[in-house]
Each structure stands twice: as C-alpha cells, then as structure tokens.
Motif scaffolding. Structure first.
Motif, short mmCIF file in Angstrom:
data_model
loop_
_atom_site.label_atom_id
_atom_site.label_comp_id
_atom_site.label_asym_id
_atom_site.label_seq_id
_atom_site.Cartn_x
_atom_site.Cartn_y
_atom_site.Cartn_z
N THR A 104 -67.23 -25.29 -70.71
CA THR A 104 -68.34 -26.22 -70.91
C THR A 104 -67.88 -27.67 -71.06
O THR A 104 -68.38 -28.56 -70.35
CB THR A 104 -69.18 -25.79 -72.13
OG1 THR A 104 -69.68 -24.47 -71.91
CG2 THR A 104 -70.33 -26.75 -72.37
N PRO A 105 -66.92 -27.98 -71.97
CA PRO A 105 -66.50 -29.38 -72.06
C PRO A 105 -65.82 -29.88 -70.79
O PRO A 105 -65.93 -31.08 -70.46
CB PRO A 105 -65.52 -29.38 -73.24
CG PRO A 105 -65.12 -27.96 -73.44
CD PRO A 105 -66.28 -27.14 -72.99
N LEU A 106 -65.13 -29.01 -70.06
CA LEU A 106 -64.50 -29.45 -68.81
C LEU A 106 -65.56 -29.84 -67.78
O LEU A 106 -65.42 -30.85 -67.08
CB LEU A 106 -63.61 -28.34 -68.25
CG LEU A 106 -62.21 -28.21 -68.86
CD1 LEU A 106 -61.49 -27.00 -68.28
CD2 LEU A 106 -61.40 -29.48 -68.61
N ALA A 107 -66.60 -29.02 -67.69
CA ALA A 107 -67.68 -29.35 -66.75
C ALA A 107 -68.34 -30.67 -67.12
O ALA A 107 -68.64 -31.51 -66.26
CB ALA A 107 -68.72 -28.22 -66.73
N ALA A 108 -68.55 -30.87 -68.42
CA ALA A 108 -69.15 -32.13 -68.87
C ALA A 108 -68.22 -33.31 -68.58
O ALA A 108 -68.67 -34.39 -68.17
CB ALA A 108 -69.43 -32.04 -70.37
N PHE A 109 -66.93 -33.11 -68.78
CA PHE A 109 -65.94 -34.17 -68.52
C PHE A 109 -65.96 -34.55 -67.03
O PHE A 109 -65.93 -35.73 -66.66
CB PHE A 109 -64.56 -33.69 -68.94
CG PHE A 109 -63.56 -34.80 -69.11
CD1 PHE A 109 -63.92 -36.13 -69.00
CD2 PHE A 109 -62.23 -34.50 -69.38
CE1 PHE A 109 -63.00 -37.14 -69.16
CE2 PHE A 109 -61.29 -35.51 -69.54
CZ PHE A 109 -61.68 -36.83 -69.42
N GLN A 110 -66.00 -33.51 -66.16
CA GLN A 110 -66.05 -33.79 -64.72
C GLN A 110 -67.30 -34.59 -64.36
O GLN A 110 -67.23 -35.54 -63.57
CB GLN A 110 -66.05 -32.46 -63.95
CG GLN A 110 -64.67 -31.81 -63.84
CD GLN A 110 -64.73 -30.52 -63.05
OE1 GLN A 110 -65.55 -29.66 -63.34
NE2 GLN A 110 -63.88 -30.39 -62.05
N LEU A 111 -68.42 -34.23 -64.96
CA LEU A 111 -69.66 -34.94 -64.67
C LEU A 111 -69.58 -36.40 -65.11
O LEU A 111 -69.98 -37.31 -64.39
CB LEU A 111 -70.82 -34.23 -65.36
CG LEU A 111 -72.21 -34.88 -65.21
CD1 LEU A 111 -72.61 -34.95 -63.73
CD2 LEU A 111 -73.25 -34.11 -66.01
N HIS A 112 -69.02 -36.64 -66.31
CA HIS A 112 -68.89 -38.01 -66.81
C HIS A 112 -67.97 -38.84 -65.92
O HIS A 112 -68.23 -40.04 -65.69
CB HIS A 112 -68.37 -38.00 -68.24
CG HIS A 112 -69.42 -37.64 -69.26
ND1 HIS A 112 -70.58 -38.36 -69.43
CD2 HIS A 112 -69.48 -36.62 -70.15
CE1 HIS A 112 -71.32 -37.82 -70.38
NE2 HIS A 112 -70.67 -36.75 -70.84
N GLU A 124 -67.53 -38.43 -62.69
CA GLU A 124 -68.28 -38.73 -61.47
C GLU A 124 -69.28 -39.86 -61.72
O GLU A 124 -69.44 -40.77 -60.89
CB GLU A 124 -68.99 -37.48 -60.97
CG GLU A 124 -68.04 -36.40 -60.46
CD GLU A 124 -68.77 -35.12 -60.10
OE1 GLU A 124 -70.03 -35.11 -60.22
OE2 GLU A 124 -68.11 -34.14 -59.73
N LEU A 125 -69.98 -39.80 -62.86
CA LEU A 125 -70.94 -40.86 -63.19
C LEU A 125 -70.25 -42.19 -63.38
O LEU A 125 -70.75 -43.25 -62.96
CB LEU A 125 -71.72 -40.48 -64.45
CG LEU A 125 -72.65 -39.27 -64.34
CD1 LEU A 125 -73.26 -38.93 -65.70
CD2 LEU A 125 -73.77 -39.56 -63.32
N LEU A 126 -69.07 -42.16 -64.01
CA LEU A 126 -68.32 -43.39 -64.22
C LEU A 126 -67.89 -44.00 -62.90
O LEU A 126 -67.97 -45.22 -62.69
CB LEU A 126 -67.10 -43.09 -65.10
CG LEU A 126 -66.17 -44.28 -65.42
CD1 LEU A 126 -66.95 -45.39 -66.14
CD2 LEU A 126 -64.99 -43.82 -66.27
N GLU A 127 -67.42 -43.12 -61.98
CA GLU A 127 -66.98 -43.62 -60.67
C GLU A 127 -68.15 -44.22 -59.90
O GLU A 127 -68.01 -45.27 -59.26
CB GLU A 127 -66.36 -42.47 -59.89
CG GLU A 127 -65.72 -42.91 -58.58
CD GLU A 127 -64.98 -41.78 -57.90
OE1 GLU A 127 -64.27 -42.05 -56.92
OE2 GLU A 127 -65.11 -40.62 -58.34
N ARG A 128 -69.31 -43.57 -59.97
CA ARG A 128 -70.48 -44.13 -59.29
C ARG A 128 -70.90 -45.46 -59.90
O ARG A 128 -71.32 -46.40 -59.20
CB ARG A 128 -71.65 -43.14 -59.37
CG ARG A 128 -71.45 -41.88 -58.55
CD ARG A 128 -72.59 -40.91 -58.79
NE ARG A 128 -72.35 -39.61 -58.14
CZ ARG A 128 -73.12 -38.56 -58.29
NH1 ARG A 128 -74.21 -38.65 -59.09
NH2 ARG A 128 -72.84 -37.43 -57.69
#
Length: 392
Positions: free
Chosen positions: A175-183, A185-189
């Motif tokens: 769960t935290p890894l998935a959240a980290f990946q999402l953050h 991606e959002l940061l890069e965008r």
C-alpha cells in the motif's frame, strides 16, 4: 530359592557403555544383592526392597532403566510400571520386569502391561547384562529420534513463522509503495517539461528504486503463496510471441545502459493456455539474470514452437554456472555467486521453476558453447496446466 553366585568377571556385554543409573526393586534380599553385584561392574545401581520405594526414588531422580520384580509388597511390579508410565518424567523409561512365572502367556502379559522386556527367574548373569545393554541402547536411540523430531518440528515452525512474516510484510509494504509511486507521478506531472534536468533525473532514479522495491514485494508474496500451496494461475489463451516481445522491450533499456546486445528471435505466433503475468515473470527473471551475469556480452532470447510444446531459450556468454551448482541454484534463497559482487535474494530461479512446473513444464540449465549459461524452458501448448502449484 537361593540366588546363584555371580559369574567371574563377565565383561562382554558391557561394550564400553557409559555408566548408566539403574533402579532395582526386589523384595528378595539374596536376589537383590546378586543382581546388584552383577550390574555394579558396569552401572550405577540403586536397590530398593519394594515398588513404593522404587516409585518415590524414580519420580525424585529418574534413572536410566528400571529393573523390577513382579511380586512385591506395598506396590507390585505391574503397579510400579503403570505409575511410572503415567508420570511425564518417567513415561519413556525402559522398564524390565523379573518374575518366577515362566511360559509364553506370562511373558505376553508382562509385555502387554507396558514393560520393555521380561525376564524369567532363574536367569544367567550374561542374559541379564545383555538384556539391560540392549534396552539402554534402544532407549538412547528413541531419545535421539525424539530429539531429532523436536528439532525438525522447531525448524518447521520457524519456517512457517518466517513465511507468515514475509506474507504480512509484503501486504503491509504494497500500500505505501503504491501511494509513493502515485505521488512521484503527480510530482513529475506538476513539474512539467520545463523542470530542471537534475530534478527530472532524480525523479527517474526514484521511480527506478520504487520499481525495484515493488518487484521485491511481489517476490516476497510469491514465496508466501508458493510455500503454502496457494499459487493460483489465471489461465487464458496467450500468444507467447507477443508476450515475449512486450516483456523484453522493458529489458532493452537496461541492455543499452550496460552495452549489451539483446537479440529476441520469435518463430510465431505461439498460442497456448498460460497465465500471462506468471510467464512474463519467468521471462523477466531469466533475461534479467542473463543481463546481470552476462558481463556486457550478447544475450539471445529465442521462442520456438516444437509440436505440442514451445521452447524458450535465454542464452548469455557471461560467467557461467558450475555443474555442481546447476541444481542448487533452483533452491530457495540459493545463489551461484557471491552476494558481494551481485545483488538479489536468490529467489528468482526458485519462483521461475515453481511457475513453470505449475504449467506442467520444465526448466533446465546448461553451458553455452564458448562460455556462459543457457536456460531452456519447455511448456506444453495443448495440455491444460494444473491451476494450483504445490510445493513439497
């Protein structure tokens, strides 16, 4: 009747045994003294005159063997036997009964009451020593087997606890890894294309680290599922040619970075019943190993249908695997090389074999001519695989 005189120095039955402690119970003083003299050359002997005293002594300080007459006042031999078998600290003691009652029926009654052996009076010193030595050896063997069983059970419990921990840890990390990946991606965008190159490079490295962690978590989940027999295959019609091209496309970047020529040859289409994600996992494991251990030399991946089976080969020209290590490397947490030079947990090949065998296939390893390693995977095309993998 009067007890016979002890024989002169009988030593053949003593056989270098350690001085075990024997508890002797007999209400006949002459017989008690005779047996004590015979046994004292090889053993520590405590002699008592009735079953009650023998029981009290055995419970307080358990001996290595109990030798008891059947007919005694206060508590007879059978009563002593039952009391000793009922107590946890004396339950496994070897117990020999002595009786003047001869005949097969008497012997059967003595043994059926729980005795380890039964001697009929009169008996020779040689027979007595031989029976005691034999029963002590058997008792030691039973003790060693029990200790080994306890160690095996303890090891099994430890392995089960470890697998439970891996399963829980993997679930908690996902769960935290998935959240980290999402953050990320959002940061890069949010940064956009005009972001400083150094920041974009660091984001790229962070994504790479997260992917490695996610892969590790997936492997830990696989270990838990396989060892508990819960590896389920989601089967469907799959074109392995398309799957192979798609999976190896992700490896091309790593190959370019290492200066490795990665060649993929497909003789297809090759359609069969497979779990695409699991077969992709096998391909990824084998190709990643080839790139890792290939030392920058060419790596060839080939998919070839062959009648009712399909054959996948991954060929590198790297450090190779010694013949004596070829079976061992498919074990759990096993590696063919030192962890100081190459990373990894030693689980990729183990998981790959379990997945391949769950598809009713096989995976083999051999030398590459001229140096290196070749892995060959053979999978059936027409025969439906077993849906659940069981590990022995």
């Amino acid at each position: 009747s009067r007890a016979p005189a002890p024989p002169p120095q009988e030593t053949h039955a003593q056989e270098e045994l350690p001085r075990a402690r024997i508890l002797l119970a007999d209400d006949n003083r002459d017989m008690r003294d005779y047996i004590q003299r015979v046994l004292s050359t090889a053993y520590e002997v405590e002699a008592v005159k009735d079953g009650q005293k023998a029981l009290e002594s055995a419970l307080a300080h358990p001996p290595d063997l109990v030798l008891s007459d059947v007919m005694m006042p206060r508590l007879d031999g059978v009563g002593l036997l039952r009391a000793l078998r009922a107590a946890p600290q004396t339950r496994e003691l070897p117990i020999l009964l002595l009786s003047a009652k001869a005949g097969e029926q008497a012997t059967v009654e003595g043994l059926s009451s729980g005795a380890d052996d039964y001697l009929v009076k009169p008996f020779s010193a040689a027979e007595l020593l031989a029976r005691i030595a034999s029963n002590l050896r058997l008792a030691r063997m039973r003790s060693e087997v029990a200790d080994e069983r306890a160690r095996a059970e303890g090891l099994s419990e430890a392995l089960h606890a470890r697998d439970d921990f891996l399963s829980v840890a993997a679930h908690e990390l996902r769960t935290p890894l998935a959240a980290f990946q999402l953050h990320l991606e959002l940061l890069e965008r949010g940064l956009g294309r005009d972001a400083p190159p150094k920041a974009l490079e660091r984001l790229k490295q962070a994504r790479s680290f997260i992917r490695r962690l996610a892969t590790l978590v997936d492997v830990l989940m696989d270990v838990s599922q396989i060892t508990s027999g819960r590896l389920k295959l989601n089967l469907g019609d799959v074109d392995l040619a398309e799957l192979l091209v798609e999976v190896t496309r992700f490896a091309e970047e790593e190959a370019r970075r290492d200066g490795t020529q990665l060649t993929v040859t497909v003789h297809g289409p090759v359609t069969g019943t497979f779990d695409p994600s699991r077969i992709a996992q096998v391909v990824n494991n084998l190709v990643s190993n080839a790139l890792k251990f290939g030392r920058g030399k060419p790596v060839d991946v080939t998919l070839q249908p062959d009648g009712e089976v399909v054959r996948l080969s991954v060929v590198d020209r790297g450090i190779g695997i010694r013949p004596e290590d070829r079976e061992r490397i498919f074990g759990r947490f096993e590696r063919a090389v030192s962890t100081h030079h190459y990373g990894g947990l030693g689980l990729g090949l183990w998981v790959s074999r379990q997945v391949v065998e769950a598809h009713q296939g096989r995976i083999d390893v051999e030398d590459t001519p001229g140096g290196g390693t070749t892995f060959r995977v053979t999978l059936p095309l027409k025969e439906a695989p077993v849906p659940t993998a069981q590990v022995g």
